[in-house]
Design a protein around this motif. Structure first.
Motif, PDB file in Angstrom:
ATOM      1  N   THR A  78       0.844  -1.209   0.000  1.00 17.15           N
ATOM      2  CA  THR A  78       0.000   0.000   0.000  1.00 17.15           C
ATOM      3  C   THR A  78       0.873   1.251   0.000  1.00 17.15           C
ATOM      4  O   THR A  78       0.599   2.218  -0.727  1.00 17.15           O
ATOM      5  CB  THR A  78      -0.918   0.021   1.246  1.00 17.15           C
ATOM      6  N   GLN A  79       1.938   1.220   0.780  1.00 23.08           N
ATOM      7  CA  GLN A  79       2.839   2.368   0.845  1.00 23.08           C
ATOM      8  C   GLN A  79       3.493   2.633  -0.506  1.00 23.08           C
ATOM      9  O   GLN A  79       3.585   3.781  -0.942  1.00 23.08           O
ATOM     10  CB  GLN A  79       3.907   2.135   1.914  1.00 23.08           C
ATOM     11  N   LYS A  80       3.944   1.566  -1.167  1.00 24.13           N
ATOM     12  CA  LYS A  80       4.564   1.729  -2.493  1.00 24.13           C
ATOM     13  C   LYS A  80       3.567   2.305  -3.487  1.00 24.13           C
ATOM     14  O   LYS A  80       3.902   3.194  -4.280  1.00 24.13           O
ATOM     15  CB  LYS A  80       5.079   0.372  -2.998  1.00 24.13           C
ATOM     16  N   ASP A  81       2.341   1.801  -3.453  1.00 22.43           N
ATOM     17  CA  ASP A  81       1.318   2.286  -4.379  1.00 22.43           C
ATOM     18  C   ASP A  81       1.036   3.762  -4.140  1.00 22.43           C
ATOM     19  O   ASP A  81       0.916   4.551  -5.080  1.00 22.43           O
ATOM     20  CB  ASP A  81       0.039   1.466  -4.197  1.00 22.43           C
ATOM     21  N   PHE A  82       0.933   4.146  -2.863  1.00 22.51           N
ATOM     22  CA  PHE A  82       0.670   5.541  -2.518  1.00 22.51           C
ATOM     23  C   PHE A  82       1.840   6.431  -2.951  1.00 22.51           C
ATOM     24  O   PHE A  82       1.633   7.524  -3.500  1.00 22.51           O
ATOM     25  CB  PHE A  82       0.444   5.671  -1.006  1.00 22.51           C
ATOM     26  N   GLU A 113      -7.816  12.346  -0.652  1.00 20.60           N
ATOM     27  CA  GLU A 113      -9.001  12.366  -1.514  1.00 20.60           C
ATOM     28  C   GLU A 113      -8.635  12.099  -2.971  1.00 20.60           C
ATOM     29  O   GLU A 113      -9.292  11.309  -3.656  1.00 20.60           O
ATOM     30  CB  GLU A 113      -9.733  13.707  -1.384  1.00 20.60           C
ATOM     31  N   GLN A 114      -7.556  12.746  -3.439  1.00 21.36           N
ATOM     32  CA  GLN A 114      -7.125  12.504  -4.825  1.00 21.36           C
ATOM     33  C   GLN A 114      -6.733  11.043  -5.022  1.00 21.36           C
ATOM     34  O   GLN A 114      -7.090  10.415  -6.020  1.00 21.36           O
ATOM     35  CB  GLN A 114      -5.941  13.416  -5.164  1.00 21.36           C
ATOM     36  N   TYR A 115      -6.003  10.493  -4.046  1.00 22.95           N
ATOM     37  CA  TYR A 115      -5.560   9.098  -4.124  1.00 22.95           C
ATOM     38  C   TYR A 115      -6.756   8.150  -4.097  1.00 22.95           C
ATOM     39  O   TYR A 115      -6.844   7.217  -4.917  1.00 22.95           O
ATOM     40  CB  TYR A 115      -4.624   8.803  -2.957  1.00 22.95           C
ATOM     41  N   PHE A 116      -7.713   8.401  -3.184  1.00 25.04           N
ATOM     42  CA  PHE A 116      -8.880   7.526  -3.058  1.00 25.04           C
ATOM     43  C   PHE A 116      -9.705   7.522  -4.345  1.00 25.04           C
ATOM     44  O   PHE A 116     -10.158   6.474  -4.806  1.00 25.04           O
ATOM     45  CB  PHE A 116      -9.767   7.967  -1.886  1.00 25.04           C
ATOM     46  N   ARG A 117      -9.923   8.697  -4.926  1.00 31.05           N
ATOM     47  CA  ARG A 117     -10.772   8.778  -6.118  1.00 31.05           C
ATOM     48  C   ARG A 117     -10.169   7.988  -7.285  1.00 31.05           C
ATOM     49  O   ARG A 117     -10.891   7.296  -8.014  1.00 31.05           O
ATOM     50  CB  ARG A 117     -10.994  10.239  -6.517  1.00 31.05           C
ATOM     51  N   ARG A 119      -8.085   5.393  -7.054  1.00 34.19           N
ATOM     52  CA  ARG A 119      -8.126   3.956  -6.758  1.00 34.19           C
ATOM     53  C   ARG A 119      -9.558   3.418  -6.787  1.00 34.19           C
ATOM     54  O   ARG A 119      -9.772   2.275  -7.184  1.00 34.19           O
ATOM     55  CB  ARG A 119      -7.496   3.676  -5.380  1.00 34.19           C
ATOM     56  N   ILE A 120     -10.540   4.232  -6.384  1.00 32.09           N
ATOM     57  CA  ILE A 120     -11.937   3.795  -6.470  1.00 32.09           C
ATOM     58  C   ILE A 120     -12.343   3.622  -7.931  1.00 32.09           C
ATOM     59  O   ILE A 120     -13.075   2.693  -8.293  1.00 32.09           O
ATOM     60  CB  ILE A 120     -12.861   4.797  -5.742  1.00 32.09           C
ATOM     61  N   ASN A 122     -10.457   2.583 -10.132  1.00 33.09           N
ATOM     62  CA  ASN A 122      -9.844   1.304 -10.525  1.00 33.09           C
ATOM     63  C   ASN A 122     -10.468   0.108  -9.798  1.00 33.09           C
ATOM     64  O   ASN A 122      -9.899  -0.981  -9.785  1.00 33.09           O
ATOM     65  CB  ASN A 122      -8.337   1.337 -10.235  1.00 33.09           C
ATOM     66  N   LYS A 123     -11.638   0.358  -9.146  1.00 30.17           N
ATOM     67  CA  LYS A 123     -12.386  -0.702  -8.440  1.00 30.17           C
ATOM     68  C   LYS A 123     -11.625  -1.296  -7.255  1.00 30.17           C
ATOM     69  O   LYS A 123     -11.788  -2.467  -6.921  1.00 30.17           O
ATOM     70  CB  LYS A 123     -12.772  -1.832  -9.414  1.00 30.17           C
ATOM     71  N   LYS A 124     -10.808  -0.496  -6.610  1.00 32.89           N
ATOM     72  CA  LYS A 124     -10.071  -0.965  -5.434  1.00 32.89           C
ATOM     73  C   LYS A 124     -10.891  -0.710  -4.162  1.00 32.89           C
ATOM     74  O   LYS A 124     -11.649   0.258  -4.091  1.00 32.89           O
ATOM     75  CB  LYS A 124      -8.717  -0.257  -5.318  1.00 32.89           C
ATOM     76  N   SER A 125     -10.699  -1.563  -3.172  1.00 30.32           N
ATOM     77  CA  SER A 125     -11.389  -1.392  -1.883  1.00 30.32           C
ATOM     78  C   SER A 125     -10.434  -0.737  -0.887  1.00 30.32           C
ATOM     79  O   SER A 125      -9.254  -1.092  -0.816  1.00 30.32           O
ATOM     80  CB  SER A 125     -11.870  -2.741  -1.351  1.00 30.32           C
ATOM     81  N   ILE A 126     -10.953   0.224  -0.125  1.00 28.42           N
ATOM     82  CA  ILE A 126     -10.100   1.061   0.735  1.00 28.42           C
ATOM     83  C   ILE A 126     -10.736   1.232   2.120  1.00 28.42           C
ATOM     84  O   ILE A 126     -11.957   1.363   2.240  1.00 28.42           O
ATOM     85  CB  ILE A 126      -9.893   2.449   0.112  1.00 28.42           C
ATOM     86  N   ALA A 127      -9.884   1.268   3.146  1.00 30.05           N
ATOM     87  CA  ALA A 127     -10.321   1.638   4.501  1.00 30.05           C
ATOM     88  C   ALA A 127      -9.366   2.698   5.028  1.00 30.05           C
ATOM     89  O   ALA A 127      -8.146   2.555   4.916  1.00 30.05           O
ATOM     90  CB  ALA A 127     -10.331   0.425   5.428  1.00 30.05           C
ATOM     91  N   LEU A 128      -9.921   3.773   5.581  1.00 32.90           N
ATOM     92  CA  LEU A 128      -9.132   4.823   6.213  1.00 32.90           C
ATOM     93  C   LEU A 128      -9.442   4.806   7.711  1.00 32.90           C
ATOM     94  O   LEU A 128     -10.605   4.900   8.115  1.00 32.90           O
ATOM     95  CB  LEU A 128      -9.478   6.197   5.637  1.00 32.90           C
ATOM     96  N   ILE A 129      -8.398   4.671   8.530  1.00 30.92           N
ATOM     97  CA  ILE A 129      -8.557   4.644   9.991  1.00 30.92           C
ATOM     98  C   ILE A 129      -7.898   5.898  10.569  1.00 30.92           C
ATOM     99  O   ILE A 129      -6.680   6.078  10.452  1.00 30.92           O
ATOM    100  CB  ILE A 129      -7.927   3.377  10.589  1.00 30.92           C
TER     101      ILE A 129
END
Length: 570
Positions: A78-82, A113-117, A119-120, A122-129
């Motif tokens: 995840t870190q590499k992708d980000f 927000e830019q990163y999430f949009r 990846r979404i 690209n149909k990726k599933s995400i959780a932010l804690i």
């Protein structure tokens, strides 16, 4: 499907699967371990580990954020992708975030927000804690909210109802200890849901003890059974219990009833930020002078509690009477006799916005976890506030509402026993005195008969440790030549000891005692005392608990007299 999760996590999962909400606030016992049932037994893990590796284990990306650490990730992938996404953004915008990530919420949320949009898409599933969420969107009045807080609130609110985020496999989990510490706009947002993590119950505590120490090892460090330790640690979380077990192991000090009680007291007082204080005494109701019918009534409550008949007990007691009649002493003695812990609420109010409500939320959560417990609130008329209070941005009215709501929860009947004490019950809001809250109103009065006066003298002699050269009951007391309340009597006998000490003697002679009692002049506020006494009479909810001289008094005449005294006192 989620049976191996704790109850709060099952609720969390069911609400998320409804696909109508993607933002959740986890609050309560959030700094503790989470029990996770597995085939080989129950494991206990940190909350963030549980969320990232178990609850959101199937998500493609799990991102963490708090103000101190900034952005961090569940795994290196995840870190590499980000970082790749960030490098691309830096080249387009001219920033250097790939080398130094920001930590302030506004810039962090803009990047996320830019990163999430992307990846979404690209149909990726995400959780932010988001941990320590109260530092990101703190409780503030709308007019005093800082620009950064408002911007962070906008981001979180937008993600909660954005159709793109709602349609995707995306979740935001905000973690805070006290819900009252968070911005109200966020908490009340219909697109945000709150999940409370409770302090562990007895069965869970017993499982944890077995997990930490196998049976043979446990026997080496404890003189009491696992079940008893689990029962006695009500109100403590898993980390607190681990502390007790570790201390016993490391310091070779066996767990006993006394050590367990002392450790529990210290841990709960620390957990409550010093806002709760355990009330301890060696006295029982036998040491209370006078108030015979009230003591008999309380002893019936003791019997009911010991017999497991919580259903017959009142939700709470209002104990009223003029100053010096022994309200606090009576309640303390009751708690010692009934064998349940009693706590006293200390000053939980703060000058800082939102802190008062947060403190109270923490206290009420602990009380529920500690049950059965008695709660003493002295000077309740001043302490608890009023629904209509103004001048403090509504803090007093919110505090009143929190306490009133909690007190009226019938699930707490016989579990949380309230004792509200006041010399002026007429100043207390009717909402707190009504049936369903402080249901039983007990009135205490100064000694009136010869027997009561002598009983009070003997009780205070014992309490003050007064030693006489011979058995002696002063005439001034026996014949009622001077009126003494319990507090007056204690002060007068202490003065007699002082006179004897001045003469270099440990024991007090009858002559010295008579001198001290005749010389003693209690502060005299006759109208105030009469007002307090009549207020107690009119407030008492049981005719048989009143002294005979008050039982047949006309209530309308008493009310008229009270109004007259209030006018004269001003």
């Amino acid at each position: 499907m989620f049976d191996h999760y704790p109850k709060w996590a099952q609720e969390f999962a069911q609400k998320y699967l409804s696909r109508t909400i993607n933002q959740f606030i986890l609050h309560g016992n959030v700094h503790d371990l989470v029990p996770l049932q597995k085939k080989e037994g129950t494991d206990f893990v940190r909350l963030k580990s549980f969320l990232s590796e178990e609850f959101f284990g199937a998500r493609d990306y799990v991102v963490f954020y708090d103000r101190s650490s900034g952005i961090y990730f569940r795994d290196k992938e995840t870190q590499k992708d980000f970082n790749r996404a960030l490098a691309g953004r830096d080249s387009l915008v001219g920033t250097d975030y790939a080398n130094k990530l920001p930590k302030d919420p506004v810039r962090v949320f803009s990047l996320l927000e830019q990163y999430f949009r992307v990846r979404i898409d690209n149909k990726k599933s995400i959780a932010l804690i988001v941990d320590y969420a109260e530092t990101i969107v703190p409780m503030n009045e709308a007019g005093s909210t800082a620009t950064e807080d408002r911007n962070a609130l906008v981001y979180l609110s937008r993600w909660a109802h954005d159709p793109m985020f709602l349609a995707a496999d995306f979740t935001t989990a905000l973690i805070t200890e006290n819900l009252a510490d968070l911005n109200k706009t966020l908490v009340q947002n219909p697109y945000t849901n709150e999940i409370k993590i409770n302090i562990p119950e007895q069965e869970q505590r017993e499982q944890f003890i077995s997990h930490e120490l196998p049976a043979e090892e446990f026997k080496e460090v404890s003189e009491v059974s696992e079940k008893v330790v689990a029962q006695q640690t009500a109100g403590l979380n898993f980390i607190n219990i681990r502390s007790i077990l570790s201390n016993a192991q490391q310091n070779k000090e066996k767990i006993t009833h006394d050590r367990l009680s002392e450790a529990k007291k210290e841990l709960i007082e620390a957990e409550a930020y010093g806002l709760l204080e355990f009330v301890e005494t060696d006295y029982s109701l036998d040491d209370v002078a006078g108030h015979t019918k009230v003591k008999e009534h309380l002893r019936h409550a003791v019997s009911a509690l010991k017999a497991g008949r919580q259903d017959v007990l009142p939700m709470g007691y209002l104990v009223c009477g003029a100053v010096g009649t022994g309200k606090t002493f009576l309640v303390t003695c009751f708690a010692n006799e009934v064998g349940i812990p009693m706590v006293k609420l200390k000053n939980f109010r703060s000058q800082w916005q939102g802190v008062t409500e947060g403190n109270l939320e923490k206290i009420l959560g602990l009380l529920k976890a500690m049950a059965p417990v008695a709660v003493m609130i002295d000077e309740a008329d001043a302490y608890l506030g009023d629904r209509d209070a103004s001048g403090d941005s509504g803090v007093s009215s919110r505090v009143f509402s929190q306490i009133a709501t909690f007190m009226s929860d019938t699930r707490n009947r016989g579990q949380i026993l309230w004792f509200l004490m006041t010399a002026r019950p007429d100043l207390m809001p009717v909402d707190l005195k009504r049936q369903g809250r402080a249901e039983e109103h007990l009135a205490l009065f100064p000694p009136h008969t010869d027997e009561e006066r002598v009983e009070l003298y003997e009780a205070m002699k014992k309490k003050t440790g007064l030693k006489l050269t011979e058995d002696y009951v002063p005439q001034v007391i026996e014949q009622g030549l001077k009126s003494f309340s319990g507090a007056d009597m204690e002060a007068a006998l202490t003065r007699a000891k002082f006179r004897a000490a001045a003469e270099g003697k440990e024991k007090v002679t009858p002559e010295v005692l008579d001198l001290a009692l005749n010389d003693f002049l209690p502060p005299t506020y006759p109208e105030e005392v009469e007002l307090q006494t009549l207020s107690a009479v009119i407030e008492c909810t049981s005719k048989e608990l009143l002294p005979e001289r008050y039982q047949e008094m006309d209530r309308s005449e008493i009310l008229s007299k009270i109004e007259e005294l209030k006018y004269r006192i001003g």
